[in-house]
Design a protein around this motif. Structure first.
Motif, PDB file in Angstrom:
ATOM      1  N   GLU A 153       1.328  -1.004  -0.364  1.00 11.99           N
ATOM      2  CA  GLU A 153      -0.177   0.043  -0.026  1.00 11.99           C
ATOM      3  C   GLU A 153       0.710   1.078   0.211  1.00 11.99           C
ATOM      4  O   GLU A 153       0.122   2.207  -0.396  1.00 11.99           O
ATOM      5  CB  GLU A 153      -1.076   0.091   1.349  1.00 11.99           C
ATOM      6  N   SER A 154       2.140   1.232   0.733  1.00 13.61           N
ATOM      7  CA  SER A 154       2.575   1.993   0.837  1.00 13.61           C
ATOM      8  C   SER A 154       3.678   3.013  -0.040  1.00 13.61           C
ATOM      9  O   SER A 154       3.742   3.636  -0.712  1.00 13.61           O
ATOM     10  CB  SER A 154       3.639   2.221   2.045  1.00 13.61           C
ATOM     11  N   GLU A 155       4.439   2.036  -0.889  1.00 12.68           N
ATOM     12  CA  GLU A 155       4.621   1.494  -1.526  1.00 12.68           C
ATOM     13  C   GLU A 155       3.857   2.422  -2.995  1.00 12.68           C
ATOM     14  O   GLU A 155       4.058   3.206  -4.134  1.00 12.68           O
ATOM     15  CB  GLU A 155       5.577   0.938  -2.202  1.00 12.68           C
ATOM     16  N   GLN A 156       2.230   1.729  -3.103  1.00  8.22           N
ATOM     17  CA  GLN A 156       1.811   1.842  -4.357  1.00  8.22           C
ATOM     18  C   GLN A 156       1.419   3.795  -4.498  1.00  8.22           C
ATOM     19  O   GLN A 156       0.921   4.330  -5.757  1.00  8.22           O
ATOM     20  CB  GLN A 156       0.325   0.564  -4.722  1.00  8.22           C
ATOM     21  N   SER A 157       1.342   4.039  -2.856  1.00 10.02           N
ATOM     22  CA  SER A 157       0.443   5.365  -2.463  1.00 10.02           C
ATOM     23  C   SER A 157       1.703   6.377  -3.074  1.00 10.02           C
ATOM     24  O   SER A 157       1.329   7.217  -3.527  1.00 10.02           O
ATOM     25  CB  SER A 157       0.212   5.214  -1.242  1.00 10.02           C
ATOM     26  N   TRP A 158       2.412   6.005  -3.214  1.00 10.98           N
ATOM     27  CA  TRP A 158       4.083   6.834  -3.511  1.00 10.98           C
ATOM     28  C   TRP A 158       4.186   6.700  -4.805  1.00 10.98           C
ATOM     29  O   TRP A 158       4.298   7.409  -5.917  1.00 10.98           O
ATOM     30  CB  TRP A 158       5.300   6.733  -3.245  1.00 10.98           C
ATOM     31  N   LEU A 159       4.197   5.874  -5.346  1.00  6.56           N
ATOM     32  CA  LEU A 159       4.144   5.418  -7.404  1.00  6.56           C
ATOM     33  C   LEU A 159       2.603   6.372  -7.597  1.00  6.56           C
ATOM     34  O   LEU A 159       2.957   6.624  -8.900  1.00  6.56           O
ATOM     35  CB  LEU A 159       4.041   4.269  -7.638  1.00  6.56           C
ATOM     36  N   SER A 160       1.774   6.386  -6.979  1.00  4.63           N
ATOM     37  CA  SER A 160       0.487   6.862  -7.485  1.00  4.63           C
ATOM     38  C   SER A 160       0.629   8.315  -7.644  1.00  4.63           C
ATOM     39  O   SER A 160       0.147   9.070  -8.501  1.00  4.63           O
ATOM     40  CB  SER A 160      -0.884   6.270  -7.174  1.00  4.63           C
ATOM     41  N   ASN A 161       1.480   8.975  -7.039  1.00  6.09           N
ATOM     42  CA  ASN A 161       1.217  10.468  -7.359  1.00  6.09           C
ATOM     43  C   ASN A 161       2.899  10.871  -7.746  1.00  6.09           C
ATOM     44  O   ASN A 161       3.120  12.037  -8.063  1.00  6.09           O
ATOM     45  CB  ASN A 161       2.026  11.165  -5.405  1.00  6.09           C
TER      46      ASN A 161
END
Length: 381
Positions: A153-161
């Protein structure tokens, strides 16, 4: 960042197991050195199957401080994020979609860490460096893009930005442990109808005289792995699919990660082994991976793949159970819809507006689908 040494490697054996595994969180089996190395040593990932390793590592003063699995892909098999329409669109305008780069666990739609980074360093800085280096590597070597699948979740949240990344959405079904002590505690959380259905399905396996053996890497025998490999191969070939894993791989992982391997074998009333389900576990999550059988017994798939896994998760106090991709039939058996995401960078991008619209429409469709699934939740509340 000039003090960092960035390396791309065509085999994970270039890294020592100790330095790689020191960066793994939650003891996730799929990104441990032993699991990825077994895939390579037993030719499960290779040019033959369109998976060619290019793992990235970053060192500081000679010490490995960050790694990430990375593969060159010449097809989309084994990714579970379907991009056939993208490949067709590229072809229609005369561009090559393959080869591409993919960060994922081959043949495993399981969420988990992808950026493996030392806690002593700034995670965001190193993630940014990895992204920059992979994008440069892709442009220099003629890859159409980079696809980052099933990050946590944390990595995906960062990538999405991050600029120029498209975020795609999908839906899996997971079971969550609400601090159950026994399987009956889980059953009591369900509606009466669903509880009765599960009891009937389990009772039918008992009446059929099926014996379930729950094994790990220590207790599973060579014969167990030989039989399970046959079940796996039979299932894939009968579905007109490609069986990329093999007995050597299964045994290698079981030997290297015995406590993280969960093998459920089903014996009939005569003691003949007729089916098997393979799972792996981290410190907090159980992951269902493969199933196969030589005799169809009603409800045996549900028992071996779902109910045995739920019992195992409860017994070992795991937080959740991810049984694999797809399957609305999982809802009636205690699994609820969970959104999954992936990030995609392409260059050159012939369809910036089209892809942007595609991911928006896909997300809306997934949100509607999940809402519809939740209307059929098996739980009382």
């Amino acid at each position: 960042m000039q003090d960092y040494q960035v390396e791309f490697h065509q085999r994970i054996a270039d890294f020592s197991p100790e330095e790689w595994n020191a960066l793994v969180t939650d003891n996730n089996p799929f990104v441990r050195h032993e699991f990825l190395d077994a895939l390579e040593r037993h030719k499960c990932v290779s040019a033959e199957f369109g998976w060619i390793p290019h793992h990235i590592g970053i060192r500081h003063d000679g010490q490995l401080i960050a790694v990430m699995p990375l593969y060159e892909k010449h097809n989309s098999y084994g990714e579970f994020v379907f991009d056939h329409s993208w490949a067709d669109a590229w072809q229609r305008v005369g561009l090559s979609y393959f080869p591409k780069l993919v960060t994922s666990v081959p043949y495993s739609p399981v969420a988990g860490p992808r950026f493996l980074i030392s806690h002593r360093y700034c995670r965001e800085n190193l993630q940014s460096l990895i992204v920059q280096q992979v994008q440069t590597f892709a442009l220099t070597n003629g890859f159409s893009g980079w696809h980052f699948l099933f990050a946590n979740e944390s990595e995906q949240s960062w990538l999405s930005n991050q600029d120029d990344f498209y975020t795609r959405h999908d839906c899996h079904f997971h079971w969550f442990n609400r601090q159950y002590t026994y399987f009956n505690d889980f059953l009591n959380a369900l509606t009466a109808k669903k509880r009765k259905n599960i009891k009937q399905e389990r009772k039918s396996i008992e009446k059929a005289g099926i014996n379930l053996r729950v094994l790990d890497g220590h207790t599973a025998s060579d014969e167990d792995w030989h039989l399970f490999s046959h079940f796996y191969y039979k299932t894939f070939t009968e579905k007109w699919s490609t069986p990329t894993l093999n007995e050597g791989f299964f045994k290698s992982v079981a030997k290297a990660l015995p406590e993280q391997t969960v093998l459920v074998m089903a014996d009939d009333v005569n003691g003949r082994c007729i089916a098997g389900a393979l799972m792996y576990r981290s410190d907090s999550v159980l992951f269902g991976r493969h199933w196969g059988c030589i005799e169809e017994i009603k409800n045996l798939h549900f028992e071996a793949c779902y109910y045995q896994g739920i019992e195992y998760a409860i017994q070992h106090k795991l937080e959740r159970f991810e049984p694999g991709a797809g399957g609305e039939h999982k809802i009636a058996r205690g699994f609820i819809p969970v959104e999954t995401m992936s990030s995609h960078w392409v260059s050159p991008n012939p369809f910036p507006e089209g892809l942007a619209q595609f991911v928006v429409e896909e997300r809306n469709a997934i949100e509607n689908y999940m809402a519809e699934c939740m209307e059929h939740s098996p739980y009382k509340e």
